[in-house]
Scaffold this motif. Sequence first.
Motif, PDB file in Angstrom:
ATOM      1  N   ALA A 111     -59.194 -51.223  44.420  1.00  0.00           N
ATOM      2  CA  ALA A 111     -59.659 -51.394  45.864  1.00  0.00           C
ATOM      3  C   ALA A 111     -59.526 -50.295  46.666  1.00  0.00           C
ATOM      4  CB  ALA A 111     -59.130 -52.563  46.606  1.00  0.00           C
ATOM      5  N   ALA A 112     -58.539 -49.589  46.386  1.00  0.00           N
ATOM      6  CA  ALA A 112     -57.827 -48.471  47.102  1.00  0.00           C
ATOM      7  C   ALA A 112     -58.565 -47.251  46.775  1.00  0.00           C
ATOM      8  CB  ALA A 112     -56.502 -48.226  47.039  1.00  0.00           C
ATOM      9  N   ILE A 113     -58.734 -47.132  45.298  1.00  0.00           N
ATOM     10  CA  ILE A 113     -59.526 -46.144  44.830  1.00  0.00           C
ATOM     11  C   ILE A 113     -60.980 -46.150  45.408  1.00  0.00           C
ATOM     12  CG2 ILE A 113     -60.707 -45.102  42.783  1.00  0.00           C
ATOM     13  CD1 ILE A 113     -57.883 -46.091  41.330  1.00  0.00           C
ATOM     14  N   HIS A 114     -61.713 -47.243  45.565  1.00  0.00           N
ATOM     15  CA  HIS A 114     -62.845 -47.423  45.689  1.00  0.00           C
ATOM     16  C   HIS A 114     -63.110 -47.045  47.197  1.00  0.00           C
ATOM     17  CE1 HIS A 114     -67.020 -49.098  46.070  1.00  0.00           C
ATOM     18  NE2 HIS A 114     -66.770 -49.479  47.100  1.00  0.00           N
ATOM     19  N   THR A 115     -62.279 -47.138  48.008  1.00  0.00           N
ATOM     20  CA  THR A 115     -62.313 -47.205  49.379  1.00  0.00           C
ATOM     21  C   THR A 115     -62.002 -45.353  49.550  1.00  0.00           C
ATOM     22  OG1 THR A 115     -61.298 -49.226  50.127  1.00  0.00           O
ATOM     23  CG2 THR A 115     -60.902 -47.383  51.648  1.00  0.00           C
ATOM     24  N   LEU A 116     -60.963 -45.046  48.852  1.00  0.00           N
ATOM     25  CA  LEU A 116     -60.832 -43.221  48.906  1.00  0.00           C
ATOM     26  C   LEU A 116     -62.063 -42.615  48.617  1.00  0.00           C
ATOM     27  CD1 LEU A 116     -57.330 -43.117  47.694  1.00  0.00           C
ATOM     28  CD2 LEU A 116     -58.204 -42.399  50.007  1.00  0.00           C
ATOM     29  N   MET A 131     -55.898 -35.104  43.986  1.00  0.00           N
ATOM     30  CA  MET A 131     -54.641 -35.327  43.214  1.00  0.00           C
ATOM     31  C   MET A 131     -54.064 -36.680  43.497  1.00  0.00           C
ATOM     32  SD  MET A 131     -53.737 -32.567  41.472  1.00  0.00           S
ATOM     33  CE  MET A 131     -52.098 -33.059  41.286  1.00  0.00           C
ATOM     34  N   LEU A 132     -54.519 -37.063  44.706  1.00  0.00           N
ATOM     35  CA  LEU A 132     -53.941 -38.618  44.796  1.00  0.00           C
ATOM     36  C   LEU A 132     -54.715 -39.467  44.138  1.00  0.00           C
ATOM     37  CD1 LEU A 132     -52.808 -40.963  46.726  1.00  0.00           C
ATOM     38  CD2 LEU A 132     -54.231 -40.506  48.269  1.00  0.00           C
ATOM     39  N   LEU A 133     -56.139 -39.276  44.037  1.00  0.00           N
ATOM     40  CA  LEU A 133     -57.178 -40.135  43.270  1.00  0.00           C
ATOM     41  C   LEU A 133     -56.708 -40.066  41.737  1.00  0.00           C
ATOM     42  CD1 LEU A 133     -60.664 -39.575  44.685  1.00  0.00           C
ATOM     43  CD2 LEU A 133     -59.535 -41.727  44.410  1.00  0.00           C
ATOM     44  N   GLN A 134     -56.367 -38.836  41.244  1.00  0.00           N
ATOM     45  CA  GLN A 134     -55.674 -38.635  39.913  1.00  0.00           C
ATOM     46  C   GLN A 134     -54.771 -39.635  39.853  1.00  0.00           C
ATOM     47  OE1 GLN A 134     -55.393 -34.820  38.754  1.00  0.00           O
ATOM     48  NE2 GLN A 134     -54.886 -35.239  36.601  1.00  0.00           N
ATOM     49  N   ARG A 135     -53.698 -39.455  40.652  1.00  0.00           N
ATOM     50  CA  ARG A 135     -52.615 -40.101  40.375  1.00  0.00           C
ATOM     51  C   ARG A 135     -52.757 -41.734  40.486  1.00  0.00           C
ATOM     52  NH1 ARG A 135     -50.252 -36.435  43.860  1.00  0.00           N
ATOM     53  NH2 ARG A 135     -50.264 -37.586  45.573  1.00  0.00           N
ATOM     54  N   LYS A 190     -55.511 -43.355  39.645  1.00  0.00           N
ATOM     55  CA  LYS A 190     -56.148 -43.780  38.536  1.00  0.00           C
ATOM     56  C   LYS A 190     -55.260 -43.736  37.231  1.00  0.00           C
ATOM     57  CE  LYS A 190     -60.854 -42.167  40.007  1.00  0.00           C
ATOM     58  NZ  LYS A 190     -61.882 -41.470  39.602  1.00  0.00           N
ATOM     59  N   LYS A 191     -54.387 -42.768  37.315  1.00  0.00           N
ATOM     60  CA  LYS A 191     -53.559 -42.886  36.171  1.00  0.00           C
ATOM     61  C   LYS A 191     -52.621 -43.848  36.200  1.00  0.00           C
ATOM     62  CE  LYS A 191     -50.134 -39.787  33.786  1.00  0.00           C
ATOM     63  NZ  LYS A 191     -49.556 -38.458  33.797  1.00  0.00           N
ATOM     64  N   ARG A 192     -51.998 -44.505  37.426  1.00  0.00           N
ATOM     65  CA  ARG A 192     -51.392 -45.555  37.547  1.00  0.00           C
ATOM     66  C   ARG A 192     -52.491 -46.867  37.293  1.00  0.00           C
ATOM     67  NH1 ARG A 192     -47.091 -48.599  37.012  1.00  0.00           N
ATOM     68  NH2 ARG A 192     -46.738 -50.197  38.576  1.00  0.00           N
ATOM     69  N   LYS A 193     -53.268 -47.033  37.489  1.00  0.00           N
ATOM     70  CA  LYS A 193     -54.333 -47.955  37.224  1.00  0.00           C
ATOM     71  C   LYS A 193     -54.288 -48.171  35.661  1.00  0.00           C
ATOM     72  CE  LYS A 193     -58.811 -49.641  37.989  1.00  0.00           C
ATOM     73  NZ  LYS A 193     -60.258 -49.242  38.370  1.00  0.00           N
ATOM     74  N   LEU A 194     -54.676 -47.165  35.055  1.00  0.00           N
ATOM     75  CA  LEU A 194     -54.746 -47.040  33.384  1.00  0.00           C
ATOM     76  C   LEU A 194     -53.480 -47.451  32.917  1.00  0.00           C
ATOM     77  CD1 LEU A 194     -56.432 -46.426  31.228  1.00  0.00           C
ATOM     78  CD2 LEU A 194     -55.661 -44.225  31.136  1.00  0.00           C
ATOM     79  N   SER A 195     -52.379 -47.268  33.530  1.00  0.00           N
ATOM     80  CA  SER A 195     -50.901 -47.643  32.950  1.00  0.00           C
ATOM     81  C   SER A 195     -50.598 -49.125  33.268  1.00  0.00           C
ATOM     82  CB  SER A 195     -49.771 -46.889  33.752  1.00  0.00           C
ATOM     83  OG  SER A 195     -48.637 -47.234  33.462  1.00  0.00           O
ATOM     84  N   LEU A 196     -51.228 -49.569  34.303  1.00  0.00           N
ATOM     85  CA  LEU A 196     -51.259 -50.946  34.468  1.00  0.00           C
ATOM     86  C   LEU A 196     -52.013 -51.795  33.524  1.00  0.00           C
ATOM     87  CD1 LEU A 196     -51.184 -51.042  38.441  1.00  0.00           C
ATOM     88  CD2 LEU A 196     -49.323 -52.018  36.998  1.00  0.00           C
ATOM     89  N   LYS A 197     -53.225 -51.127  33.413  1.00  0.00           N
ATOM     90  CA  LYS A 197     -54.194 -51.922  32.481  1.00  0.00           C
ATOM     91  C   LYS A 197     -53.448 -52.141  30.876  1.00  0.00           C
ATOM     92  CE  LYS A 197     -58.037 -53.649  31.125  1.00  0.00           C
ATOM     93  NZ  LYS A 197     -58.261 -55.161  31.571  1.00  0.00           N
ATOM     94  N   ASP A 198     -52.805 -50.834  30.539  1.00  0.00           N
ATOM     95  CA  ASP A 198     -52.258 -50.846  29.135  1.00  0.00           C
ATOM     96  C   ASP A 198     -51.249 -52.266  29.101  1.00  0.00           C
ATOM     97  OD1 ASP A 198     -53.744 -48.821  28.332  1.00  0.00           O
ATOM     98  OD2 ASP A 198     -52.154 -47.319  28.772  1.00  0.00           O
ATOM     99  N   ARG A 199     -50.256 -52.262  30.349  1.00  0.00           N
ATOM    100  CA  ARG A 199     -49.179 -53.122  30.531  1.00  0.00           C
ATOM    101  C   ARG A 199     -49.932 -54.520  30.318  1.00  0.00           C
ATOM    102  NH1 ARG A 199     -44.893 -55.125  28.317  1.00  0.00           N
ATOM    103  NH2 ARG A 199     -43.568 -56.347  29.847  1.00  0.00           N
TER     104      ARG A 199
END
Length: 71
Positions: free
Chosen positions: A28-33, A42-46, A48-57
């Motif tokens: 939701a935060a990424i979509h809003t941004l 850079m914020l979006l990239q970070r 998205k990277k965190r979101k991908l890490s969460l998906k892996d977990r």
Amino acid sequence: MLSLTKEQETQLGIELATKRQEHADLDAAIHTLVQSKMADRMLLQRLKKRKLSLKDRIVQLENILLPDIIA
């Protein structure tokens, strides 16, 4: 197959629910941004990277809690 106690199962279930919620919040935060068109790349990239890490977990936890049974 990994044998879990009820306590371990409960803890992993709570972690799974927490990670799913965090993943949805980041989405939701990424979509809003992105919609604001004022997003820092850079914020979006970070995020998205965190979101991908969460998906892996999330996938790891799902595989532990709901293993595929080959019949």
